[in-house]
Write a protein that holds these residues in place. Structure first.
Motif, short mmCIF file in Angstrom:
data_model
loop_
_atom_site.label_atom_id
_atom_site.label_comp_id
_atom_site.label_asym_id
_atom_site.label_seq_id
_atom_site.Cartn_x
_atom_site.Cartn_y
_atom_site.Cartn_z
N GLY A 326 0.83 -1.20 0.00
CA GLY A 326 0.00 0.00 0.00
C GLY A 326 0.86 1.24 0.00
N CYS A 327 0.18 2.39 0.09
CA CYS A 327 0.91 3.67 0.11
C CYS A 327 1.52 3.94 1.49
CB CYS A 327 -0.02 4.80 -0.27
SG CYS A 327 -0.73 4.66 -1.93
N PHE A 328 0.77 3.63 2.56
CA PHE A 328 1.21 3.87 3.93
C PHE A 328 1.66 5.31 4.12
CE2 PHE A 328 1.66 -0.72 3.35
CZ PHE A 328 0.97 -1.19 4.45
N VAL A 370 4.11 12.14 3.00
CA VAL A 370 5.40 11.66 3.50
C VAL A 370 6.14 10.99 2.36
CG1 VAL A 370 6.53 10.16 5.19
CG2 VAL A 370 4.36 11.29 5.78
N THR A 371 7.41 11.34 2.16
CA THR A 371 8.17 10.78 1.05
C THR A 371 8.41 9.28 1.24
OG1 THR A 371 10.31 11.14 2.10
CG2 THR A 371 9.40 12.96 0.81
N ALA A 372 8.73 8.61 0.14
CA ALA A 372 8.96 7.16 0.19
C ALA A 372 10.10 6.83 1.14
CB ALA A 372 9.27 6.64 -1.21
N SER A 442 -8.33 6.38 8.32
CA SER A 442 -8.08 6.53 6.89
C SER A 442 -7.13 7.68 6.69
CB SER A 442 -9.40 6.77 6.15
OG SER A 442 -9.18 7.37 4.89
N THR A 443 -6.09 7.49 5.88
CA THR A 443 -5.15 8.57 5.62
C THR A 443 -5.85 9.75 4.96
OG1 THR A 443 -3.28 7.06 5.42
CG2 THR A 443 -3.05 9.22 4.40
#
Length: 453
Positions: A326-328, A370-372, A442-443
């Motif tokens: 997922g993106c997280f 938030v960056t990877a 949920s983000t």
């Protein structure tokens, strides 16, 4: 102070032998299974007690244990989770071994002839049964539920008794609060065909029970009580999608243990049955009893390897590789719960994370927040996560083709979706497991709340 939830019944040793089958035996047209790993867990009343301990703080298991290696193994598996009141066992511990290839059962082998010895109960067992706030009888036809002194104590108790019957066992004691056969068992008990509603009503009268709930798999249960007969369906949010072939091992134990725990907490019977239907459905969606298995020999994932190297190393040692993705973006308690539950399904958890560009394609120009690099850093710091892999595509299909996890975990909110990665998981011999989500997190919702604040 209320008494414990007491589980009474026969405990078995369940063994899953996992492997791969890509050829047939030359002597006969049967698959040859190359064994990779062996998993152990308590079965029967032992599984019911472990599941009850998820819902109740004080659980006591009254069961018969042998003096052989199987009995010792069961005692170790149960230690620390439930209190044991052990009766003597005559004969060898019953072992049920499922041989599985690529997650599919090939054959089951049953060993052992052990039965509970009907000797006088010790003072502690008598005290536990008399002081219980609720009692679950998980009868597997091996003599514990038919022990004369136990039956007498069950007939005398004021605590609600939930009775999960077995065709090889005896009838429940009169006055049981709830008896929980499945639909095929109910037909055997009555000896007559009928709808689940008809079977439940007949058995309630025959057993002189306050209520009977006949479980009907993915459709939930049918409850017959003093007010009539009605269906108790599985809530939509807990349903397993039709495209997924779940392992239902232990679903009946989860249903019965959840009912008993709810009655222990003072719930009304209809509410307890509704909660148990949902608990059983979510239990199946999360991998059923296999999620509670322990390896015969523990595997400790080596540190410092990439996700792909780690997966291959653990797989060569016979371990179970679990992955999720997922993106997280903005990690929240829902993510943490998903990751913890996913890690419980195997020996190593590898998280597949969308790259920054991948997140932008999926979520829009304002994402990710938030960056990877930072998302990887935060995820890697979690105890439940063993490695993180970043992928550039919109879907993790290609990374999963290389990773080849045994289990791919997604949140239960995907229950109605056609997961594009499901086919590649099955091609690699793995399975998809849906883990129930934590409501309210949920983000996207978090970002909207901050923006509107």
């Amino acid at each position: 102070m209320s008494g414990p939830l007491v589980v009474v019944g026969d405990t078995l040793l369940d063994i899953d032998v996992d492997g791969n089958a890509d050829r047939l035996c030359p002597e006969a047209p049967v698959p040859v299974v190359d064994v990779g790993r062996e998993w152990h867990r308590p079965g029967g009343a032992g599984l019911a007690a472990r599941l009850a301990a998820r819902s109740a703080a004080d659980v006591v298991l009254v069961t018969a244990l042998g003096g052989d290696e199987g009995g010792a193994r069961l005692a170790r598996l149960l230690a620390g989770e439930v209190e044991l009141c052990a009766l003597p066992l005559e004969g060898e511990t019953v072992r049920k071994t499922r041989i599985r290839a690529a997650g599919q059962s090939v054959v089951r082998l049953d060993h052992g002839d052990g039965r509970a010895a009907h000797e006088p109960l010790d003072a502690r067992t008598v005290s536990v049964l008399r002081g219980a706030s609720a009692i679950l009888v998980a009868d597997y036809g091996r003599g514990v539920a038919s022990h004369p002194q136990i039956r007498q104590l069950l007939a005398e108790t004021d605590a609600p008794v939930v009775w999960d019957p077995h065709p090889r066992g005896g009838p429940p004691v009169p006055g049981a609060a709830l008896v929980t056969p499945n639909d095929s068992e109910a037909a055997k008990f009555t000896g007559e065909p009928g709808t689940p509603e008809e079977l439940a009503a007949r058995l309630r009268v025959e057993w002189a029970a306050e209520a009977v709930a006949v479980t009907v798999g993915s459709r939930g249960a049918v409850l017959a009580d003093g007010t009539g007969t009605r269906a108790v369906p599985v809530p939509h949010a807990a349903r397993v999608p039709a495209s997924v072939r779940p392992d239902t091992c232990g679903a009946g134990d989860r249903f019965a243990s959840a009912v008993a725990a709810a009655l222990h907490d003072g719930a009304a019977l209809p509410d307890a049955v509704a909660a148990a239907v949902e608990s059983a459905a979510r239990f199946v969606a999360a991998g059923a009893a296999t999620a509670l298995s322990e390896p015969a020999e523990p595997i400790r994932p080596p540190e410092g390897l990439s996700g792909f190297e780690l997966a291959e190393r653990v797989r060569r040692r016979g371990g179970r590789v679990v992955a999720t993705g997922g993106c997280f973006d903005i990690l929240h308690p829902g993510h943490v719960t998903l990751l913890r539950r996913a890690r419980e399904l195997g020996d190593v958890l590898i998280v597949c994370v969308n790259s920054d560009e991948s997140v932008r394609r999926l979520k829009g120009p304002g994402r990710p927040v938030v960056t990877a690099a930072d998302r990887v850093r935060v995820l890697s710091a979690l105890e439940s996560v063993d490695a993180v892999v970043v992928f550039e595509e919109s879907s993790p299909v290609e990374v999963l083709r290389t990773l080849r996890p045994d289990v791919w975990v997604k949140g239960g909110d995907y229950a109605g979706a056609d997961l594009p990665e499901a086919e590649v998981i099955r091609e690699g011999g793995g399975k998809v497991v849906l883990v129930p989500t934590v409501e309210g997190y949920s983000t996207t919702r978090l970002i909207e709340t901050v923006s509107n604040g």
